[in-house]
Design a protein around this motif. Structure first.
Motif, PDB file in Angstrom:
ATOM      1  N   THR A 333      35.960  34.321  35.546  1.00  0.00           N
ATOM      2  CA  THR A 333      35.486  33.888  34.228  1.00  0.00           C
ATOM      3  C   THR A 333      34.442  32.784  34.360  1.00  0.00           C
ATOM      4  OG1 THR A 333      37.636  34.449  33.249  1.00  0.00           O
ATOM      5  CG2 THR A 333      36.206  32.973  31.991  1.00  0.00           C
ATOM      6  N   PHE A 334      34.673  31.833  35.248  1.00  0.00           N
ATOM      7  CA  PHE A 334      33.711  30.749  35.449  1.00  0.00           C
ATOM      8  C   PHE A 334      32.358  31.270  35.931  1.00  0.00           C
ATOM      9  CE2 PHE A 334      37.340  27.632  35.902  1.00  0.00           C
ATOM     10  CZ  PHE A 334      36.989  26.903  34.783  1.00  0.00           C
ATOM     11  N   ILE A 335      32.381  32.255  36.821  1.00  0.00           N
ATOM     12  CA  ILE A 335      31.133  32.722  37.446  1.00  0.00           C
ATOM     13  C   ILE A 335      30.417  33.746  36.576  1.00  0.00           C
ATOM     14  CG2 ILE A 335      30.152  33.868  39.468  1.00  0.00           C
ATOM     15  CD1 ILE A 335      32.445  32.721  41.118  1.00  0.00           C
ATOM     16  N   TRP A 336      31.156  34.705  36.030  1.00  0.00           N
ATOM     17  CA  TRP A 336      30.500  35.823  35.336  1.00  0.00           C
ATOM     18  C   TRP A 336      30.863  35.925  33.856  1.00  0.00           C
ATOM     19  CZ3 TRP A 336      32.725  36.809  40.292  1.00  0.00           C
ATOM     20  CH2 TRP A 336      31.786  36.985  41.302  1.00  0.00           C
ATOM     21  N   GLY A 337      31.764  35.091  33.367  1.00  0.00           N
ATOM     22  CA  GLY A 337      32.191  35.207  31.976  1.00  0.00           C
ATOM     23  C   GLY A 337      31.086  34.862  30.984  1.00  0.00           C
ATOM     24  N   LYS A 338      31.066  35.585  29.854  1.00  0.00           N
ATOM     25  CA  LYS A 338      30.074  35.357  28.800  1.00  0.00           C
ATOM     26  C   LYS A 338      30.729  34.950  27.470  1.00  0.00           C
ATOM     27  CE  LYS A 338      26.743  36.832  31.513  1.00  0.00           C
ATOM     28  NZ  LYS A 338      25.744  35.887  32.084  1.00  0.00           N
ATOM     29  N   TRP A 339      32.020  35.198  27.351  1.00  0.00           N
ATOM     30  CA  TRP A 339      32.721  34.953  26.097  1.00  0.00           C
ATOM     31  C   TRP A 339      33.227  33.506  26.103  1.00  0.00           C
ATOM     32  CZ3 TRP A 339      32.974  36.260  21.381  1.00  0.00           C
ATOM     33  CH2 TRP A 339      34.104  36.119  20.590  1.00  0.00           C
TER      34      TRP A 339
END
Length: 458
Positions: A333-339
């Motif tokens: 989530t930290f690296i690729w999350g957008k939400w």
């Protein structure tokens, strides 16, 4: 949907009743009470076999400041004393604490008496003579008698790890009978006013205690006179061996533990299943592995494949960051999350997850009823068990044999639990990276689903 929700509600209700069943809850409480003792024994074994041996050598030329080997033996005496004080009486400790936990969970007014009953019955059910090994007076006397029957003695085969299943059963059965008999008012000895409370309580349970101990003494007599056996031998044959075969089998362990983890995605805590069916057995195996490591070092544990699957395999490899290895989800989530809502939960949950506490993620991300995340949540747990077990079997890492607190962060937990094997820490990092990759597509699907739900609600 209504029918499905109704089924889940009923399933949750049944699972909660199982998890809160007084005997099962008492078993978990008993293990939790004595867990610090096992952790201390693990630390002592680690110091003896890694730290002390690494600092001392029989060759004074190896280190200029090096003391002699006698000092090493003295230092190890401290570690051996701690290990022996914990592991050799582990069954005794467990029996007493399970009995006490059962009494408090049943709200019995004299829980200490249940400890007395549990421990007394535990020793009543032991054989009155044991076979002891004797050391030959000379290496040349190979045909000298090496065993003898000894009376008025107890052996660690009964008081240590081999007797823990017996301790569990007696710790549950003996207080149950005692509490039941104590509820008969006619069996209570009424004391006059002014008698100290401790004395009054002891007289109140005098007759129930005599009846309970006498009943178990009768069972012990029948087993000896009629079958030439004892309760521990029967339990090891008919209960302990089959149960260990199920839970220390990779396929059986993966199935049972994955079922418990899946329940977590429905809002039912995984300990409802795993804390009852799996963790007590795996903890006993881990304590036995510690005992083997204490006496014979890591080579002795490697020679015992039956000890490879223990509670540390779950805590060290399969629950990195908590159930479902959600530390990997937070990294993804930290690296690729957008939400943004998910990223905010990840910020709040990252510190607890480092210490394997992930309830904020379970209910805040959320994992519960999040269909896309159910798959990696269960899959990563199963892979953690299978891949770490496979790596142990083929010799890539040492078996886990030192009990460390379940809140120990990764890398440290891998290194310490395997007796100082750095390869276990590397394996944890590799598994974590794999779990991040597995979580990634499902995390994106979850974000898409949450975004659409948010748009539909506006």
């Amino acid at each position: 949907m209504a029918n499905g929700q109704s089924f889940l509600d009923k399933f949750a209700e049944v699972s909660a009743k199982i998890g809160n069943q007084v005997h099962l809850r008492s078993l978990r409480d008993g293990f939790a009470t004595i867990m610090p003792v096992f952790i201390l024994a693990g630390i002592a074994a680690l110091l003896n076999n890694v730290v002390f041996k690494g600092l001392w050598s029989t060759d004074p030329a190896s280190l200029g400041w090096f003391p002699n080997a006698d000092l090493l033996a003295t230092a190890q005496y401290w570690g051996n004393a701690l290990s022996q004080g914990a592991l050799s009486i582990s069954a005794i400790l467990l029996c007493g604490m399970v009995g006490y936990s059962l009494a408090t969970n049943k709200r019995f007014d004299n829980p200490i008496s249940c400890v007395v009953v549990s421990l007394a019955v535990f020793f009543i059910m032991m054989p009155q003579s044991v076979t002891a090994n004797l050391a030959a007076s000379s290496p040349l006397l190979t045909d000298e008698v090496t065993t003898a029957e000894v009376t008025s003695a107890f052996i660690t085969n009964y008081t240590g790890t081999n007797g823990m299943f017996t301790a569990i059963i007696i710790g549950l059965l003996a207080p149950t009978l005692f509490i039941k008999v104590s509820s008969v008012d006619q069996l209570r000895i009424k004391m006059p006013e002014g008698v100290p409370p401790a004395v009054e309580k002891s007289f109140n349970v005098l007759i129930p205690m005599l009846i309970s101990l006498g009943a178990f003494g009768l069972v012990s007599m029948i087993l000896f006179a009629g079958f030439q056996t004892d309760i521990t031998a029967l339990i090891n044959t008919w209960i302990q061996t089959p149960l260990r075969a199920l839970t220390t089998n990779p396929a059986g362990l993966v199935f049972i533990y994955s079922l418990g983890v899946f329940l977590f995605t429905l809002g039912i805590h995984q300990s409802t299943i795993n804390g009852v069916l799996v963790e007590p057995v795996l903890t006993i195996v881990l304590v036995e592995a510690m005992e083997v490591y204490t006496t014979g070092g890591i080579d002795a544990v490697i020679a015992r494949p039956d000890l490879y699957l223990n509670m540390n395999v779950i805590n060290v490899y399969a629950l990195m960051g908590g159930s479902g290895c959600t530390l990997a989800l937070l990294i993804a989530t930290f690296i690729w999350g957008k939400w943004q809502p998910s990223k905010e939960i990840a910020k709040l949950g990252i510190l607890p997850s480092i210490f394997n506490i992930n309830e904020p993620v379970i209910y805040g991300y959320p994992i519960v009823f999040n269909i896309p995340l159910m798959v990696p949540f269960v899959l990563n747990t199963a892979l953690g068990i299978l891949l770490s077990y496979g790596a142990t079997v083929i010799g890539l890492v040492n078996p886990t044999c030192i009990q460390v607190p379940w809140t120990t962060p990764i890398i440290a937990s891998g290194f310490l639990s395997t007796g100082g094997d750095w390869r276990a820490a590397v394996l944890q990092v590799v598994l974590l990276a794999l779990f991040v990759v597995i979580y990634l597509p499902f995390m994106k699907a979850s974000e898409t689903a949450q975004r659409k739900q948010f748009e539909m609600s506006e």
